[in-house]
Design an enzyme around this catalytic site. Sequence first.
Site: not given
Length: 614
Positions: A2, A27, A74, A100-101, A487, A491, A494, A510, A609
């Site tokens: 948010c 964000r 969000w 926000n929260g 990583e 990426k 995402e 395995h 973010k």
Amino acid sequence: MCGIVGYIGHREAYPIVIKGLKRLEYRGYDSAGVMVYDGAIKVCKTKGKVVALEEKAQKEINTNGTIGIGHTRWATHGVPNDVNSHPHLSNSGELAIVHNGIIENYAPLKEELMKRGYVFHSDTDTEVLVNLIEEVQKKEKLKLGKAVQLALNQVVGAYAIAVFDIKNPDEIVAARLGSPLAIGVGEGEYFIASDASPFIEYTSNAVYLEDGEMANINLKKSIKIRKIKDDSLVDPYIQELQMNLEQIEKGGFDHFMLKEIFEQPSVIKDTYRGRLHADKGIVQMSGIEDNLEKFLNAERIIIVACGTSWHAGLVAEYIIEEFARISVEVEYASEFRYRNPIIKSTDVVIAISQSGETADTMAAIKLAKEQGAFVFGVCNVVGSSISRESHAGAYTHAGPEIGVASTKAFTTQITVLTMLALRLAKAKGTLSHSDFHRYLLELELIPEKVKEALGTIDSAKEIAAAFKDAPNCLYLGRGYNFPVALEGALKLKEISYIHAEGYPAAEMKHGPIALIDEQMPVVIIAPKQGHYDKIVSNIQEIKSRSGKIIAVVTKGDTQVRELADYVIEIPETSDALSPLITTIPLQLLSYYIAVYRDCNVDQPRNLAKSVTVE
């Protein structure tokens, strides 16, 4: 998550708020809204992007007025739609709020308010909060600031809020607990935002609210900051911002992510500037120097982080254990406090976060401090919550990272943690004098080698075009480059929405080897140093099953080149520092696959973010 923007002053508020919301789009959000006061409260909100909000506002409301608040949401409570978007009004229509929260006890509060005649139009916890403030205000006959304070003492959860009352149109009340909030202080004007980027061109002075603080921002009075819990006054600390407008613009690049990938040579240098003096054999950071005995006497180091920062922590585990011979454990911050971990006063906890506001990492820090551990923070944002909560720490100096998918955060975090490992190794005598100097010299050369690795952009484009429609992808690496495989896979997931998994290369047989066929691209990180012969054997296993091999190799490699379908060459460096180089082509590959798939690179779906809720 948010974004909050507010303005009160002598300028028109609407353009400032809208521009600020656009600055906070990184964000992550799914809806947006704005309130402007021009003698009456005018609200416009919509599901979707800020551009859609602009179009709707121009048609539906008068956007004049010198007071405004805005929000990008969000979704947590209630689906993304126009009604659930912020700002929310109280039942009387006299109070407006952006939030926000998460208010965790909103359900019993809502039930009690409904018994008192309040009607709710949305599914949000925020509408409960604004009506709770109104109920307290009316019942106790209080001004807005005191009503906000008493109401917040009844809620459980996390919040950053800005509240406006039509009965006192010269004031906005702001408060925070667990979610960041900054107040820009100008000449006869104030700005409120989730971070400083919305007001950087108007003022370089800002007050960052601490957890549990609220501010009365009044045009006719000086700013007043109080503790929410006991109403005690706090002297506002005005600090000068350490960013500029150029840093938060794209600078000619198509996306912030691409700009930030290409910034890595300079920001890695900025990260070690003044700390690393290879010619003198010196590496030092004040946060370590001032607490060196804590590190040297540590029985173990626990690294807590989330996402990309967790991957940087995994690289640090290899480096610290090899260089300094201190036992290291790397924990998901999101799981750390929920498994009743064993923490001793002899432990050092390193908390890593780009934003310095990650809620799960903050919770892990608080638990570690309660158990008597020494906490060392590694983050990018000056004045952030983690930097204030840690006993000591080090900034990465990467500059603002706007793209949701972290790139330069990863490499600068590894740079800081490598310097930490080298400093401890020197103090403990666990590296030979010659090896210590060799690593200092190599680290100093990393920016130039990263610049050279950025020259693989054409290879990345070619491979991206070939595999943009692949439904799955495997990433394999060994030793220091196993975290880089994780990583690289993250990426790709995402920003392109392709399912990808990272594995230690030896683990392939395995289980994951069952997935390999002619449709499966496999990205293998195979620099000449480290476990090269073992990696070659893994590549042969994939080749014999018709997998499509994309190999990242040291320049001049011939053995892997003969086996791979595609090769990306990178400059040679030591095994321990190779993650700083091998990650670069993987960032470029993910970026171009996302571009070719027409994905929103800087604002991927469902992601934020700064994750400021647990």
